[in-house]
Design a protein around this motif. Structure first.
Motif, PDB file in Angstrom:
ATOM      1  N   LYS A  50       9.160 -13.274 -23.850  1.00  0.00           N
ATOM      2  CA  LYS A  50       8.654 -12.587 -25.068  1.00  0.00           C
ATOM      3  C   LYS A  50       9.660 -11.279 -25.255  1.00  0.00           C
ATOM      4  O   LYS A  50      10.177 -11.031 -26.174  1.00  0.00           O
ATOM      5  CB  LYS A  50       7.238 -12.078 -25.053  1.00  0.00           C
ATOM      6  N   CYS A  89      13.005 -12.293 -26.141  1.00  0.00           N
ATOM      7  CA  CYS A  89      13.396 -12.579 -27.339  1.00  0.00           C
ATOM      8  C   CYS A  89      13.283 -11.640 -28.360  1.00  0.00           C
ATOM      9  O   CYS A  89      14.386 -11.585 -29.245  1.00  0.00           O
ATOM     10  CB  CYS A  89      12.154 -13.394 -28.050  1.00  0.00           C
ATOM     11  N   PRO A 146      11.581 -17.929 -30.227  1.00  0.00           N
ATOM     12  CA  PRO A 146      10.969 -18.620 -29.091  1.00  0.00           C
ATOM     13  C   PRO A 146      11.275 -19.913 -28.737  1.00  0.00           C
ATOM     14  O   PRO A 146      11.357 -20.495 -27.552  1.00  0.00           O
ATOM     15  CB  PRO A 146       9.296 -18.481 -29.263  1.00  0.00           C
TER      16      PRO A 146
END
Length: 68
Positions: free
Chosen positions: A20, A23, A30
């Motif tokens: 995460k 990203c 994702p």
């Protein structure tokens, strides 16, 4: 031949980052990271974003594995 992103996952562990975090830092969806988790193909643009965000080279995040 196949592509392996194991180097990327190890790099994230070494930097105490989660997928995460990658990203958000690299501006990735994702879905791209999920593809990479399955050793799927992603665009060179995705690879460039990752390398820029992590300040590394493409050989630091992926490798081509030759299968016999």
């Amino acid at each position: 031949m196949t592509i392996s992103y194991n180097r990327l996952w190890k790099l994230l562990i070494d930097r105490k980052m989660k997928k995460k975090d990658l990203c958000e830092l690299a501006g990735l969806s994702p879905a791209s990271v999920t593809k990479m988790g399955k050793n799927g193909h992603v665009t060179t643009e995705v690879l460039l974003k990752i390398c820029t965000a992590l300040e590394c080279g493409v050989d630091d995040i992926m490798e081509i594995v030759v299968q016999d």
